[in-house]
Scaffold this active site. Structure first.
Site, PDB file in Angstrom:
ATOM      1  N   HIS A 152       0.847  -1.207   0.000  1.00 58.55           N
ATOM      2  CA  HIS A 152       0.000   0.000   0.000  1.00 58.55           C
ATOM      3  C   HIS A 152       0.876   1.249   0.000  1.00 58.55           C
ATOM      4  O   HIS A 152       0.701   2.158  -0.824  1.00 58.55           O
ATOM      5  CB  HIS A 152      -0.913  -0.017   1.228  1.00 58.55           C
ATOM      6  CG  HIS A 152      -1.716   1.231   1.411  1.00 58.55           C
ATOM      7  ND1 HIS A 152      -3.078   1.290   1.170  1.00 58.55           N
ATOM      8  CD2 HIS A 152      -1.365   2.491   1.817  1.00 58.55           C
ATOM      9  CE1 HIS A 152      -3.522   2.518   1.397  1.00 58.55           C
ATOM     10  NE2 HIS A 152      -2.502   3.260   1.810  1.00 58.55           N
ATOM     11  N   GLU A 153       1.817   1.296   0.931  1.00 59.64           N
ATOM     12  CA  GLU A 153       2.683   2.475   1.039  1.00 59.64           C
ATOM     13  C   GLU A 153       3.604   2.599  -0.162  1.00 59.64           C
ATOM     14  O   GLU A 153       3.837   3.711  -0.667  1.00 59.64           O
ATOM     15  CB  GLU A 153       3.499   2.404   2.334  1.00 59.64           C
ATOM     16  CG  GLU A 153       2.666   2.380   3.606  1.00 59.64           C
ATOM     17  CD  GLU A 153       1.757   3.593   3.756  1.00 59.64           C
ATOM     18  OE1 GLU A 153       2.005   4.628   3.112  1.00 59.64           O
ATOM     19  OE2 GLU A 153       0.772   3.507   4.529  1.00 59.64           O
ATOM     20  N   HIS A 172       1.852   4.232  -3.096  1.00 59.52           N
ATOM     21  CA  HIS A 172       1.899   5.697  -3.049  1.00 59.52           C
ATOM     22  C   HIS A 172       3.265   6.208  -3.515  1.00 59.52           C
ATOM     23  O   HIS A 172       3.356   7.158  -4.302  1.00 59.52           O
ATOM     24  CB  HIS A 172       1.674   6.183  -1.611  1.00 59.52           C
ATOM     25  CG  HIS A 172       0.291   5.978  -1.086  1.00 59.52           C
ATOM     26  ND1 HIS A 172      -0.840   6.275  -1.819  1.00 59.52           N
ATOM     27  CD2 HIS A 172      -0.155   5.512   0.115  1.00 59.52           C
ATOM     28  CE1 HIS A 172      -1.920   6.012  -1.099  1.00 59.52           C
ATOM     29  NE2 HIS A 172      -1.525   5.540   0.078  1.00 59.52           N
TER      30      HIS A 172
END
Length: 213
Positions: free
Chosen positions: A53-54, A57
């Site tokens: 997820h990170e 980004h």
């Protein structure tokens, strides 16, 4: 070029362990034996879900030419642990900070939606694998372990996607909504339905319906 700093790796590892522990506590309460049993499968689901997820980004930020780095939020880690004892996890251990003098709502929205999209894709992948191994899980301990890991992976990743898409404060949902409310509505609807199914039906019942078992 995609680069990760030493401090970023440290922060990701700390956040990974605390978030994994928080989800473990939320699922088992104060039962230490149950926690020790469920923690390894949760770490797989949370590890992939949280870290990718990170990195989602970060990857999109760097694709647009910005420097981006994950930074720990200590208060968020404490909040995650505290809320876990009440049966849910406020998962905000940190965030990827994108350094830019100016960023349009469109680019900010695309960077923000990358993380939840990763979680949705992972949840679907976990559900597919769980469906594939379900029949053999009755006779094989390995298949049973894979099914448990995938069940938790589906539930955790669908929740992470739905949670982060909430249009609250600095969560991803607020930035996606500012960019395109239609895209925000579709993605949070998908994530919300996936989460609701895991909480109401359970992954095993979902799999049984899919394969007509």
């Amino acid at each position: 070029m995609f680069k990760v700093t030493a401090s970023e790796i440290r922060d990701l590892i700390i956040a990974f362990f605390v978030i994994s522990l928080s989800f473990g506590i939320a699922n088992t309460g104060r039962d230490m034996n149950a926690l020790m049993m469920i923690l390894p499968p949760i770490m797989v689901g949370v590890g992939l879900g949280f870290i990718l997820h990170e990195l989602g980004h970060k990857f999109v930020s760097m694709k647009y030419g910005y420097w981006a780095e994950f930074k720990l939020w200590p208060q968020g880690l404490i909040l995650a642990l505290v809320t876990s004892f009440f049966g849910f996890v406020f998962a905000a251990p940190g965030a990827v900070y994108t350094y830019a003098n100016y960023m349009s709502d469109e680019i900010n929205g695309k960077i923000s939606i990358a993380g939840p999209i990763v979680n949705i894709i992972l949840a679907i992948a976990f559900l597919i694998i769980a469906t594939i191994v379900y029949r053999s899980a009755f006779t094989s301990e390995t298949s049973l372990l894979i099914f448990v890991i995938c069940s938790l992976g589906y539930s955790i990743n669908s929740f992470l996607a739905a949670f982060n898409l909430l249009p609250i404060g600095n969560l991803d949902g607020s930035k996606v909504m500012r960019w395109n409310i239609g895209i925000w509505f579709v993605t949070i609807a998908i994530a919300g339905i996936m989460t609701a199914l895991s909480m109401t039906m359970g992954v095993e019942n979902m799999v049984r319906i899919i394969i007509g078992f």
